[in-house]
Design an enzyme around this catalytic site. Structure first.
Site, PDB file in Angstrom:
ATOM      1  N   HIS A 135       0.823  -1.220   0.000  1.00  0.00           N
ATOM      2  CA  HIS A 135       0.000   0.000   0.000  1.00  0.00           C
ATOM      3  C   HIS A 135       0.853   1.264   0.000  1.00  0.00           C
ATOM      4  O   HIS A 135       0.325   2.359   0.191  1.00  0.00           O
ATOM      5  CB  HIS A 135      -0.957   0.012   1.208  1.00  0.00           C
ATOM      6  CG  HIS A 135      -2.039  -1.028   1.103  1.00  0.00           C
ATOM      7  ND1 HIS A 135      -2.837  -1.403   2.161  1.00  0.00           N
ATOM      8  CD2 HIS A 135      -2.462  -1.769   0.047  1.00  0.00           C
ATOM      9  CE1 HIS A 135      -3.697  -2.334   1.769  1.00  0.00           C
ATOM     10  NE2 HIS A 135      -3.485  -2.573   0.488  1.00  0.00           N
ATOM     11  N   CYS A 164       4.129  20.960  -6.211  1.00  0.00           N
ATOM     12  CA  CYS A 164       5.472  20.612  -6.681  1.00  0.00           C
ATOM     13  C   CYS A 164       6.350  21.858  -6.823  1.00  0.00           C
ATOM     14  O   CYS A 164       5.923  22.854  -7.419  1.00  0.00           O
ATOM     15  CB  CYS A 164       5.341  19.896  -8.032  1.00  0.00           C
ATOM     16  SG  CYS A 164       6.913  19.457  -8.775  1.00  0.00           S
ATOM     17  N   CYS A 167       7.144  22.033 -10.936  1.00  0.00           N
ATOM     18  CA  CYS A 167       6.146  22.365 -11.963  1.00  0.00           C
ATOM     19  C   CYS A 167       4.865  22.971 -11.391  1.00  0.00           C
ATOM     20  O   CYS A 167       3.977  23.365 -12.143  1.00  0.00           O
ATOM     21  CB  CYS A 167       5.817  21.128 -12.802  1.00  0.00           C
ATOM     22  SG  CYS A 167       4.757  19.956 -11.949  1.00  0.00           S
ATOM     23  N   ALA A 249       1.358  -9.258  18.668  1.00  0.00           N
ATOM     24  CA  ALA A 249       2.444  -9.627  17.753  1.00  0.00           C
ATOM     25  C   ALA A 249       3.791  -9.679  18.471  1.00  0.00           C
ATOM     26  O   ALA A 249       4.556 -10.642  18.311  1.00  0.00           O
ATOM     27  CB  ALA A 249       2.494  -8.608  16.608  1.00  0.00           C
TER      28      ALA A 249
HETATM   29  P1  OAD Z   1      -7.125  -3.286  10.559  1.00  0.00           P
HETATM   30  O1  OAD Z   1      -7.267  -2.094  11.432  1.00  0.00           O
HETATM   31  O2  OAD Z   1      -8.264  -3.626   9.656  1.00  0.00           O
HETATM   32  O3  OAD Z   1      -6.820  -4.570  11.430  1.00  0.00           O
HETATM   33  C1  OAD Z   1      -5.836  -4.569  12.426  1.00  0.00           C
HETATM   34  C2  OAD Z   1      -5.802  -5.934  13.062  1.00  0.00           C
HETATM   35  O4  OAD Z   1      -4.758  -5.947  14.019  1.00  0.00           O
HETATM   36  C3  OAD Z   1      -7.082  -6.317  13.789  1.00  0.00           C
HETATM   37  O5  OAD Z   1      -7.511  -7.591  13.345  1.00  0.00           O
HETATM   38  C4  OAD Z   1      -6.664  -6.371  15.261  1.00  0.00           C
HETATM   39  O6  OAD Z   1      -7.342  -7.396  15.987  1.00  0.00           O
HETATM   40  C5  OAD Z   1      -5.189  -6.670  15.162  1.00  0.00           C
HETATM   41  N1  OAD Z   1      -4.361  -6.216  16.281  1.00  0.00           N
HETATM   42  C6  OAD Z   1      -4.552  -5.148  17.091  1.00  0.00           C
HETATM   43  N2  OAD Z   1      -3.553  -5.051  17.979  1.00  0.00           N
HETATM   44  C7  OAD Z   1      -2.694  -6.065  17.717  1.00  0.00           C
HETATM   45  C8  OAD Z   1      -1.461  -6.495  18.293  1.00  0.00           C
HETATM   46  N3  OAD Z   1      -0.887  -5.856  19.319  1.00  0.00           N
HETATM   47  N4  OAD Z   1      -0.859  -7.596  17.773  1.00  0.00           N
HETATM   48  C9  OAD Z   1      -1.419  -8.264  16.722  1.00  0.00           C
HETATM   49  N5  OAD Z   1      -2.579  -7.902  16.158  1.00  0.00           N
HETATM   50  C10 OAD Z   1      -3.214  -6.820  16.644  1.00  0.00           C
HETATM   51  O7  OAD Z   1      -5.760  -3.065   9.743  1.00  0.00           O
HETATM   52  P2  OAD Z   1      -5.254  -3.777   8.408  1.00  0.00           P
HETATM   53  O8  OAD Z   1      -5.687  -5.197   8.352  1.00  0.00           O
HETATM   54  O9  OAD Z   1      -3.809  -3.482   8.311  1.00  0.00           O
HETATM   55  O10 OAD Z   1      -5.471   0.222   3.432  1.00  0.00           O
HETATM   56  O11 OAD Z   1      -6.029  -2.940   7.319  1.00  0.00           O
HETATM   57  C11 OAD Z   1      -5.779  -3.202   5.979  1.00  0.00           C
HETATM   58  C12 OAD Z   1      -5.893  -1.965   5.160  1.00  0.00           C
HETATM   59  O12 OAD Z   1      -7.149  -1.345   5.382  1.00  0.00           O
HETATM   60  C13 OAD Z   1      -4.899  -0.863   5.481  1.00  0.00           C
HETATM   61  O13 OAD Z   1      -3.633  -1.060   4.886  1.00  0.00           O
HETATM   62  C14 OAD Z   1      -5.567   0.328   4.879  1.00  0.00           C
HETATM   63  C15 OAD Z   1      -6.997   0.090   5.331  1.00  0.00           C
HETATM   64  O14 OAD Z   1      -7.955   0.570   4.469  1.00  0.00           O
HETATM   65  C16 OAD Z   1      -5.286   1.316   2.693  1.00  0.00           C
HETATM   66  O15 OAD Z   1      -5.129   2.411   3.188  1.00  0.00           O
HETATM   67  C17 OAD Z   1      -5.259   1.076   1.223  1.00  0.00           C
END
Ligand code: OAD
Length: 264
Positions: A135, A164, A167, A249
């Site tokens: 991303h 920019c 430009c 984690a």
């Molecule tokens: P989310 O916020 O959807 O999910 C985060 C996950 O981390 C959840 O399932 C939590 O349970 C878990 N979590 C929280 N604390 C934690 C810890 N200490 N150890 C392990 N796990 C933990 O975030 P993403 O899955 O990263 O995209 O979201 C995916 C994408 O959605 C992002 O990259 C972003 C968003 O839209 C874009 O911006 C394109």
């Protein structure tokens, strides 16, 4: 954040044995990996997407979308700035450090790839060698018209709507907005590495919202390769993985790392 329970020793031992025997490991990571650096996740309690409507009368996913950026870039920049502010000054945590160390020291004796959805740059800051930022990274800016590019530590010196210096066209960060394509170079690298194959897949701290995040787990499952999820909460892949460790984690990777060291 309530403290995570200690990871179950039997699951840690099983996972460490898989790590020790693997030649190529894929770690898919999400916002949960950066939570212990103090960053908000996107979804769940305290998540960036918690407030469904923004002050601009649209859901935040719409404010952070390609179409809104084209029509109302000041709206998108406002929320990009908020996300950047949320990760400003953050440093890599134990989870980032252990994944970086595993890849750098060739211990476990495997090639370890990190596929991250995070745009905070913390895996890179920790020194992960084989890294795909699918991303993008908020700290890389580019011009929407010319070839101007720059890396910034933060957005402190940026105006609300940056342009920019060469430009005069609008700048944007090299991140994927909603309804935009994934970056071709990262997608290509990921496809190449998937084709080479992995014999162990981790999903760490992600709610697994996107097909390209779930697919490697499904493929591994079909091919009989072990899959491990580290996440305190259940997700769409929880029932698919071989081992699910419902813990944070950092603590879980530390426990696996200790088990690996003990077996050396
Ligand atoms: P989310 O916020 O959807 O999910 C985060 C996950 O981390 C959840 O399932 C939590 O349970 C878990 N979590 C929280 N604390 C934690 C810890 N200490 N150890 C392990 N796990 C933990 O975030 P993403 O899955 O990263 O995209 O979201 C995916 C994408 O959605 C992002 O990259 C972003 C968003 O839209 C874009 O911006 C394109």
């Amino acid at each position: 954040m309530s403290p995570s329970p200690p990871p179950p020793p039997d699951l840690v031992r099983q996972t460490a044995a898989w790590v020790a025997g693997a030649r190529r490991i894929l770690c898919i990571t999400g916002a949960g990996v950066s939570a212990e650096s103090g960053l908000p996740t996107y979804r769940g309690v305290g998540g960036i997407y918690d407030d469904v409507e923004t002050d601009d009368d649209m859901p935040i996913e719409e404010a952070l979308s390609g179409p809104v950026f084209r029509e109302q870039p000041e709206v998108t920049w406002k929320y990009l700035l908020q996300i950047e502010q949320a990760c400003r000054g953050a440093v890599p945590n134990l989870a980032h450090a252990i994944l970086a160390r595993w890849s750098a020291e060739a211990w476990p004796p495997a090639e370890l790839w990190v596929l991250t959805q995070n745009v905070d740059g913390l895996h890179s800051a920790a020194g992960s060698r084989h890294l795909i930022e699918i991303h993008g990274d908020l700290h890389r800016l580019r011009c929407t018209q010319c070839d101007w590019r720059a890396r910034v530590d933060d957005y402190r010196r940026l105006p609300a709507l940056p342009h920019c210096q060469d430009c005069g066209a609008l700048l944007r960060p090299e991140v994927v907005l909603f309804e935009e394509m994934l970056p071709p170079a990262a997608t290509q690298e990921f496809a190449t590495q998937l084709h080479r194959g992995f014999d162990l897949i981790f999903s760490i701290g992600t709610s697994s919202q996107f097909p390209y995040i779930v697919q490697p787990v499904l493929v591994a499952k079909q091919q009989g390769q072990p899959t491990v999820e580290i996440n305190p909460h259940e997700t769409v892949i929880s029932s698919l993985v071989d081992v699910r460790i419902p813990c944070s984690a950092g603590a879980t990777l530390e426990a696996i790392d200790s088990a690996l060291v003990a077996s050396r």
